[in-house]
Write an enzyme that holds these catalytic residues in place. Structure first.
Site, PDB file in Angstrom:
ATOM      1  N   SER A 310       0.945  -1.237  -0.046  1.00  0.00           N
ATOM      2  CA  SER A 310      -0.161   0.107   0.018  1.00  0.00           C
ATOM      3  C   SER A 310       0.877   1.375   0.101  1.00  0.00           C
ATOM      4  O   SER A 310       2.271   0.961   0.107  1.00  0.00           O
ATOM      5  CB  SER A 310      -0.925  -0.093   1.271  1.00  0.00           C
ATOM      6  OG  SER A 310      -0.264   0.397   2.377  1.00  0.00           O
ATOM      7  N   LYS A 311       0.203   2.690  -0.232  1.00  0.00           N
ATOM      8  CA  LYS A 311       1.130   3.620  -0.301  1.00  0.00           C
ATOM      9  C   LYS A 311       1.519   3.967   1.040  1.00  0.00           C
ATOM     10  O   LYS A 311       2.504   4.957   1.128  1.00  0.00           O
ATOM     11  CB  LYS A 311       0.141   4.875  -0.811  1.00  0.00           C
ATOM     12  CG  LYS A 311      -0.983   5.012   0.106  1.00  0.00           C
ATOM     13  CD  LYS A 311      -1.759   6.485  -0.497  1.00  0.00           C
ATOM     14  CE  LYS A 311      -2.794   5.828  -1.682  1.00  0.00           C
ATOM     15  NZ  LYS A 311      -3.425   6.871  -2.013  1.00  0.00           N
ATOM     16  N   ARG A 312       1.064   3.318   2.211  1.00  0.00           N
ATOM     17  CA  ARG A 312       1.614   3.543   3.519  1.00  0.00           C
ATOM     18  C   ARG A 312       2.892   2.641   3.722  1.00  0.00           C
ATOM     19  O   ARG A 312       3.504   2.907   4.626  1.00  0.00           O
ATOM     20  CB  ARG A 312       0.650   3.253   4.375  1.00  0.00           C
ATOM     21  CG  ARG A 312      -0.397   4.396   4.436  1.00  0.00           C
ATOM     22  CD  ARG A 312      -1.801   4.284   5.341  1.00  0.00           C
ATOM     23  NE  ARG A 312      -2.676   3.534   4.756  1.00  0.00           N
ATOM     24  CZ  ARG A 312      -3.509   3.500   3.864  1.00  0.00           C
ATOM     25  NH1 ARG A 312      -3.451   4.954   3.219  1.00  0.00           N
ATOM     26  NH2 ARG A 312      -4.114   2.812   3.220  1.00  0.00           N
TER      27      ARG A 312
END
Length: 464
Positions: A310-312
């Site tokens: 994920s982008k995190r």
């Protein structure tokens, strides 16, 4: 033999998502064999390649900085446009105003420029499609939402947030997907008029087709370039989606379809998470009387532990790769191999220009790709060595960067008149040992500082 692709189950069977049921019924996810007589279009892999110029788009939502999955989507769209000619469009899908992140649009544009992915139309590069920010195209969306309303393909929904939340909670308690119960579709014209006179806020919902209806077979069954023959039996993907919110802003589904039509998009390459929305989008294209583009849904990127990237995640944001010193050519090369293979030979090293010539839709894979820093590091070493040895303009830039990094160990080095030349000579000497330019000083400190002859180790070496 009929060839099919699969998300769940045996690769010999086509993908079937869900089983149709009326609103309120349960949903099962399973696979089912597809006979040759089904309406899903069958194609050979060799027939996937475009016959002429394409128009493709990268349409990020500026709710965060550009991440690896977004870069891959942008890259594959860019490569398709360069391989077959046409246009690569950057469209900013910023209708979710509550989740916008300041600076995200600038980050997206800067990162694409850093990677060498020049878009032909988009912010700052106007074409004939109007604004490339969805927040500035509201009149167009509202016009088409009311067109569907007038055609009887949509209806006003006056249900407030409390009732909708109650429906979601009830569905969750019963273990079924949340779906609107069409209460407002059953309102009489008199009731609708009374609600409007009373100033009741409303949304506009699309009347989703019944996938079990033979007339909807072209919506429920379609060909995906990656997953091949797809069949959706609902209810997932067939709920009555909100098209226009009560504040007059469009939802993703309406804006996406309207923009793809008016921007003349021929191919949609996007993440696999949007596969479930494709029947809904195809139904909207059909309701408007527009041809739908060809779809290719790219598989997920995974962490080494099997979880979704994920982008995190640490390996998600592209800015992290830039700050770590990865070369644009290396990251682009690496990203291209996350879900695409040229199909012949064992070649792994590609420049962007080589990728532009080699890319093909037939090389797209449906297998999920695992993100590996080890592989990326190896590619960065190869690209770094290539840049250093060829003495390109990029090599001069690398020498300048290396000089600044050496300055952290040898204060004042970067201010020397020969700093760039010295760093370049050192890079050439040590090129086969470097993953990043910052490794240069640690690899050969003796090239930059005189040895300390007063140490015990030096004394013993001299004595010998």
């Amino acid at each position: 033999m009929l060839r099919t692709r699969l998300l769940f189950g045996s690769p010999r069977r086509p993908t079937v998502v869900g089983t149709y049921a009326p609103a309120g019924a349960g949903c099962s996810l399973h696979t089912h064999a597809c006979a040759r007589g089904d309406h899903a279009e069958t194609k050979s892999r060799s027939s996937l390649e475009p016959a002429g110029p394409v128009r493709v788009r990268f349409a990020p939502s500026p709710t965060g900085m550009l991440h690896l999955g977004g870069l891959r989507t942008a890259l594959f769209n860019y490569l398709l446009s360069r391989r077959y000619g046409g246009a690569f469009i950057l469209r900013i899908e910023d209708t979710d105003r509550k989740r916008l992140v300041a600076g995200a649009v600038d980050n997206i544009v800067r990162t694409l420029e850093w990677a060498g992915l020049a878009f032909d139309e988009g912010p700052g590069k106007p074409g004939d499609g109007g604004s490339y920010f969805q927040s500035q195209r509201g009149d167009l969306y509202r016009k088409h939402a009311y067109q569907l309303l007038d055609k009887g393909a949509a209806y006003r929904c006056f249900c407030d947030s409390h009732r909708l939340e109650s429906l979601r909670a009830e569905a969750a308690a019963q273990g079924r997907p949340p779906m609107y119960d069409r209460r407002c579709l059953r309102l009489s014209q008199r009731q609708i008029d009374e609600n409007l006179r009373a100033g009741m806020p409303y949304t506009i919902r699309f009347i989703a087709p019944n996938p079990a209806d033979p007339a909807s077979s072209d919506v429920a069954q379609f060909y995906d370039i990656v997953h091949e023959n797809m069949r959706f039996r609902g209810p997932a993907g067939f709920d009555d989606a909100v098209l226009l919110k009560s504040d007059g802003l469009p939802t993703y589904h309406l804006a996406n379809v309207v923009d793809d039509h008016f921007m003349r998009i021929t191919h949609v390459l996007r993440g696999e998470e949007w596969l479930i929305s494709t029947p809904k989008h195809r139904a909207l294209f059909k309701a408007f009387g527009w041809p739908a583009p060809q779809y290719a849904h790219l598989p997920l990127l995974m962490n080494a532990d099997g979880s979704k990237l994920s982008k995190r995640n640490e390996d998600g944001p592209i800015q992290g790769y830039i700050d770590s010193g990865y070369l644009p050519s290396a990251l682009v090369n690496y990203t291209a191999l996350l879900g695409w293979h040229p199909g012949s030979g064992e070649k792994e090293l590609y420049s962007l220009s080589e990728l532009e010539k080699a890319f093909s839709l037939g090389g797209l894979s449906r297998s999920k790709s695992v993100v590996s820093r080890d592989r990326l590091d190896w590619l960065n070493r190869q690209h770094l060595q290539k840049e250093i040895c060829c003495g390109s303009a990029e090599a001069q830039s690398l020498a300048g960067r290396a000089a600044l990094e050496i300055d952290e160990h040898v204060p004042g080095f970067a201010q020397r008149s020969d700093a760039g030349d010295t760093a370049m000579r050192a890079l050439k000497i040590c090129s086969d040992r470097l993953t990043f330019t910052r490794d240069l000083f640690g690899s050969a400190p003796y090239l930059f500082v005189d040895p300390d002859l007063d140490t015990e180790e030096a004394t013993k070496a001299i004595a010998k």
